[in-house]
Design an enzyme around this catalytic site. Structure first.
Site, PDB file in Angstrom:
ATOM      1  N   GLY A   1      32.247  37.414  34.883  1.00  0.00           N
ATOM      2  CA  GLY A   1      31.735  38.581  35.600  1.00  0.00           C
ATOM      3  C   GLY A   1      32.753  39.707  35.643  1.00  0.00           C
TER       4      GLY A   1
ATOM      5  N   ARG B   1      29.377  35.679  29.643  1.00  0.00           N
ATOM      6  CA  ARG B   1      29.657  34.297  30.051  1.00  0.00           C
ATOM      7  C   ARG B   1      29.415  33.393  28.841  1.00  0.00           C
ATOM      8  NH1 ARG B   1      30.257  34.339  35.529  1.00  0.00           N
ATOM      9  NH2 ARG B   1      29.255  36.044  36.674  1.00  0.00           N
TER      10      ARG B   1
ATOM     11  N   ASP C   1      37.436  31.143  36.382  1.00  0.00           N
ATOM     12  CA  ASP C   1      37.652  29.732  36.064  1.00  0.00           C
ATOM     13  C   ASP C   1      37.075  29.316  34.714  1.00  0.00           C
ATOM     14  OD1 ASP C   1      35.084  30.086  36.940  1.00  0.00           O
ATOM     15  OD2 ASP C   1      35.104  28.465  38.408  1.00  0.00           O
TER      16      ASP C   1
ATOM     17  N   THR D   1      38.795  37.400  39.627  1.00  0.00           N
ATOM     18  CA  THR D   1      37.543  36.982  40.244  1.00  0.00           C
ATOM     19  C   THR D   1      37.496  37.537  41.652  1.00  0.00           C
ATOM     20  OG1 THR D   1      36.266  35.128  41.142  1.00  0.00           O
ATOM     21  CG2 THR D   1      38.616  34.761  40.862  1.00  0.00           C
TER      22      THR D   1
END
Length: 341
Positions: free
Chosen positions: A10, A72, A103, A125
């Site tokens: 993201g 992703r 992660d 993140t």
């Protein structure tokens, strides 16, 4: 040296600051050529390359998102994906890769490093749940946005005598919920680390509204769940990529509170608002520091490591040490949120 650079997972505010730092330091100090791969590991597998020079990074410091695009995609989990990555690196004569991600992206980085590629990773993140670093790029901006939202919701909650539920991001860790809840003065903070008892929440709200207040603010992380054996059953709603469906826990919690208390209850889901817009100065600085540290590490021959903030220092930690670990909110921070209810 010819260095590849990508952003995965993201988007978060502060990514462009890190990209800018890698390019400026790489070209100006070390004499490297830096090339970008569009759309994360997918772009590296597909050979989707773009040049990255000083002219490409002008005026990006204050911009949100990522000029490289993101996706992703994890090459080690895709049939032939890792081989495609290695083929692109050979064709483009890339000697090292810097990847910026959360992660999933960092796990992919460790797999690519195991294949013999020189890889240095940078954590980003808004959830701030990457193990091994005190802060990840994007977290400070997300907390700032969430806190402002809670501040604004306070006024309408008080005006209308309502219970207002604010759902924030946080799949496995409630860093945004805890910090924004404390900073915004929320009465209830719910995080994945501590499953909640809906009956206890209802009793607290009823007592508060009878005793001294006519409104309440509840901040809930998207990954929060009720404790087993309590009177609320709920199963986390997930999408096609394993992401939590935004609004699911907020709407369910709102319905439960309204039905059990009779209070006028409304739900606000911040969702992707937390990811967007201008990065805070703290995220611009952190992204810049991580970018400089990453290109310096590549130049020094480091591989299989991640930049990390420890106190005031930027250090390198092995990717192998963070695999499968989640940095959760410490109990004392959640206790502080409860103490200030």
């Amino acid at each position: 040296m010819r260095v590849g650079l990508l952003t995965g997972g993201g988007d978060v505010p502060g990514l462009n600051a890190a990209i800018r730092a890698v390019v400026k330091r790489g070209e100006g100090e070390h004499g490297h050529s830096v090339v970008g791969f569009r759309n994360g590991w997918k772009g590296l597998a597909d050979g989707d390359v773009m040049p990255l020079t000083r002219q490409h990074i002008r005026n990006v410091l204050a911009s949100g998102g990522t000029l490289l695009g993101t996706a992703r995609y994890h090459p080690h989990a895709d049939d032939g994906g890792l081989d495609a990555v290695l083929a692109t690196l050979e064709a483009e004569r890339i000697e090292a890769v810097i990847c910026i991600g959360g992660d999933g992206t960092l796990h992919a980085a460790s797999k690519v490093a195991e294949a013999g590629v020189r890889v240095v990773a940078v954590p980003k993140t808004i959830d701030n749940d990457v193990w091994g670093t005190d802060r990840s790029i994007g977290f400070d901006t997300a907390v700032t946005i969430a806190t402002e939202a809670v501040d604004r919701i306070h006024t309408t909650a008080e005006s209308h005598n309502r219970v207002m539920i604010v759902e924030v991001m946080g799949r496995h860790a409630g860093w945004i919920a805890a910090t924004a809840g404390i900073a915004g003065g929320a009465e209830v903070v719910l995080a994945p680390e501590e499953p909640f008892d809906i009956d206890r929440i209802v009793r607290f709200l009823q007592h508060r509204h009878r005793a001294h207040a006519s409104f309440s603010i509840v901040v809930v992380a998207e990954g929060a769940v009720p404790a087993r054996g309590t009177s609320m059953s709920y199963e986390t709603q997930v999408g096609r990529f394993g992401e939590i469906v935004a609004g699911a826990i907020g709407e369910r919690l709102g319905a439960e509170i309204a039905e059990r208390t009779g209070f006028d209850t409304r739900v606000t889901v911040l969702g992707h608002v937390q990811r967007g817009g201008t990065p805070t100065p703290a995220d611009r600085i952190l992204g810049s520091r991580f970018g400089v540290a990453a290109i310096d590490a590549v130049t020094a021959g480091e591989s299989g490591v991640m930049t990390a903030l420890r106190g005031e220092d930027v250090v390198l930690v092995p990717l192998a040490d963070i695999a499968g670990k989640v940095k959760q909110v410490p109990a004392d921070l959640l206790e502080t949120a409860r103490a200030l209810a």
